[in-house]
Design an enzyme around this catalytic site. Sequence first.
Site, PDB file in Angstrom:
ATOM      1  N   GLU A  55      22.549  73.749 -12.647  1.00 21.31           N
ATOM      2  CA  GLU A  55      22.850  74.218 -11.299  1.00 21.31           C
ATOM      3  C   GLU A  55      24.284  74.752 -11.204  1.00 21.31           C
ATOM      4  OE1 GLU A  55      22.703  71.407  -8.057  1.00 21.31           O
ATOM      5  OE2 GLU A  55      23.362  72.930  -6.632  1.00 21.31           O
TER       6      GLU A  55
ATOM      7  N   ASP B 111      37.040  62.291 -11.633  1.00 20.59           N
ATOM      8  CA  ASP B 111      37.954  63.048 -10.787  1.00 20.59           C
ATOM      9  C   ASP B 111      39.060  62.105 -10.337  1.00 20.59           C
ATOM     10  OD1 ASP B 111      39.211  64.716  -9.030  1.00 20.59           O
ATOM     11  OD2 ASP B 111      37.631  64.680  -7.508  1.00 20.59           O
ATOM     12  N   ILE B 112      40.276  62.461 -10.633  1.00 22.62           N
ATOM     13  CA  ILE B 112      41.400  61.661 -10.136  1.00 22.62           C
ATOM     14  C   ILE B 112      42.206  62.553  -9.209  1.00 22.62           C
ATOM     15  CG2 ILE B 112      43.424  60.313 -10.742  1.00 22.62           C
ATOM     16  CD1 ILE B 112      42.201  59.967 -13.498  1.00 22.62           C
ATOM     17  N   ASP B 113      42.438  62.049  -8.021  1.00 25.58           N
ATOM     18  CA  ASP B 113      43.100  62.864  -7.022  1.00 25.58           C
ATOM     19  C   ASP B 113      44.388  62.168  -6.580  1.00 25.58           C
ATOM     20  OD1 ASP B 113      41.865  65.064  -4.650  1.00 25.58           O
ATOM     21  OD2 ASP B 113      43.816  64.102  -4.475  1.00 25.58           O
TER      22      ASP B 113
END
Lengths: 404, 492
Positions: free
Chosen positions: A43, A108-110
């Site tokens: 996708e 994911d590290i934000d």
Amino acid sequence: MSDDADTSPEVMLRFYKMLYPFQSIFTWLNHEHTPTKLFTHREFAFTLQGDVYLRYHSFNTAEDLKKQVCTLNPTRFEIGPMYSAKPRDKKTVRSAAFSPQRRELVFDIDMTDYDGVRTCCSAADICSRCWGFIAAAVKVLQSILVEQFGFRHLLWVYSGRRGIHLWISDPEALDLTDDQRRALVSALTVVEGGKEMVKKVNVRTAKGLPPLLWDALDTLRSAFGPLVLDDQDCFSSQEGWETLLQLIPDRPIVEKLRNEWSQDPDRPSAQKWEELKDLIHKKKTDVQSRLKEALEDIVFQYTYPRIDAEVSKHRNHLLKAPFCVHPKTGRVCVPLDPNHIDRFDPRDVPTIGQLLRELNSSTSRGEVAGWEKTSLKPYVDLLDRHTMGILEEVRIMKRNNTTW
Amino acid sequence: MFRHSEIKNFKPQKRTLTTSESASTAGEYPYRLNFYERPPLFEVTVEDFEECAIDRLRILAEIESSYARNRTWEELKEVTGKLCRKYLHLNSNQTAIGHINSQEQRKRDHLGHFVLRLAFCRSEELRRRFVKAETTLFQVRYEEDDSLERIEFVNSLNFGWTKVTSADEKGSLEEELKALQVKQSTSSDNYVKVHWTKVPDLVAKRRVFLRGGFAYVSSQEISSIIFHEFESRLEKALEHTAKMLPRMDEDTRLVPILNNLSQGFLVGIPSEWSSAPSSGDEVRAEMIDDMAKKHFPLCMRNLHECLTRDRHLKHFGRLQYGLFLKVLGLSIDEAIHFWRKSFSNLTDDKFNKEYKYNIRHSYGLEGKRANYPAKSCQQILTTDKPSVGDCHGCPYRHFSPENLQSSLLTHYSSQGLDTTDLHEIMRTVKDGHYHVACTRVFEITHGRKGVKKGDGIGGGESVTHPNQYAARSIEIEKEQSQEGTAMAVVVD
């Protein structure tokens, strides 16, 4: 510099047409040179101008993908899982026959999750100083995932503004079920609890710190001094050292220090930390060991990676494709080498404006891709080298599975 | 898993199991626990086919509702254990009195499991729920099992783990391994090495040591691997079964049974409520109004309210409420009296012509003279859905959330249900666990009489029938008043 952050549709279109490394992205996702289900059933989702969001696109080849990207000219696009049918046929297959099958294990590290502990900036801002937190996170995760979980093909990608993504492409990682992903994430989640929770690290059992975190503690201990004490100076403000004192389970020490520090609040964090350690050393052994554990937990609380768990738990979660352009900063989401993570400065990342200028002024001609003429080249090369490793492994696996 | 030939063999024949047959298969089930790797290849009657499955389903449905009601593992184990002993007891090899007896039990267990596989393989949702409940049942039995027999059982399976035997390997990891031991134990402690994906729950709790993708699992924690293996093998097997299932669609005997079984999972298992309780006081028409306010489940309160308000009920409403009242103990004469009074707008003539016959019919006094049972929750939930102007059905399922909430408050607030309880109830309703919501309401509204959360309608069972709800409520009241008199005597 102002046009560096220009991400107007015309600029984006030129970027996709001339610079975006579609072929490299294709091979990385596909694991082979000829299209497999890993690409054709994958996708893609597009975000268009005005936040129009289009899901369930899929493509047969890299060329198809490029054509569609250039037609839609999205502000960014995201990559999802390989489904049991082509996502673009979603409406024509029974819903039971359409489910996510394989997917890179992603993290994911934000930086926003670090707002409680970073002092330099907040929310969407990032500077080279707060990158230290990301660097520590990368080192810890890289070590746990490689040494303990046995993954080999990790790709770290700068998210364009204030965070970092990790894509793990090992065949075993692609095959993980949602349950297994959830288990892995919960093993890796150490800093927990909301804003109102003071002590956010509770990982000890009766047997002490689980072995999973032993190496992480060593890494973070050495990062703690330069990062939290010197650079961020986390305990310089009253709010800062109050938070620290709340984490010390010993009334006399806390009161003594609170007294001294409020009289002379300008001591640097490093000095305060030393004073705290000294007081702990004077305690009896049994109390001392408990307090030392509290110090270790503080190290974890300030520096352990803060993962956005939801991204990693489900196969059908979408994540922004590498080499997209961040619409606010104009920076390209480039892959990073975890071994040189300390030296990385978000401000050095090529911006779309800069790359197009380089392309214009480039004198080299001939049949090379646009990106090769710009400072994007080392980053694409990094991805290609990473992909070679995956291809090699898949090739060996295939050979071993063939019975003559 | 299910090859065509096996399905063929699976078709029940019109012949009962004979003892000689079961004796000839003696030894086929050496262990009490079963991984259900092979389908049953013996012949069974249609009756056995259904009965084994229903007995098993009772247990699985209770496990499901235990989860929905947040019971602790200990509570769940106790409730499940109790039901198992009642419906599907399995003796261990040691306690088995006669060998044939335990073989027969295990055979039933085996058959029931595979029948339910057929019933629950048809949708993703059903598969998921079935796997969860079955795995839990396996865990409960595993924990109950005799430890020696358990070890033998585990050794009989192949899990693809390697024993950590080399002293080197153990030595180099000693420190790490020691940090994870549950109990103090010796260096002779055994470890097995498996890929971490086989023990996700241990990984999630950081209870294993990991190196290069492999988890070192101590012998004390091996059960985790086994449960996970059970789960994943069953998942795969169900998908296979689902693919084979279309070939069975022609079998007119089995398909209705299977459909019925999978619906049963929606609502728990119907108990037999087909006749009035033999003992007890007679219920009279005048008592209904009072009883409704004290003892009826929401569906019946709603019907009663509609009847009082509109002085009429439509056909399915009369059917649902009338049969319920019959089983509650209302005699035919009282029933006619009750309905005549309730339909106060009608002329005698019209009532006698159009309604009396139906009432007598439902009591088995007219027409084919069948003794109709009262409708179970399953029937109420799944058949004759209410349309415009109808009052029957299950409020938890057929009311809009807002109406359900206000209805709950109107009917039950005098019995201790308040707005703080609504959240929990509405959540269960949203998940489709209507019988759990109803059970919870029962617990809340009988809280003053000592019913605690998790007690259900006695012994932790969930509501599966409106009459069961009312009967239990009346019973509790009786117990209370008896205790009350006893107390009064003491005080005197």
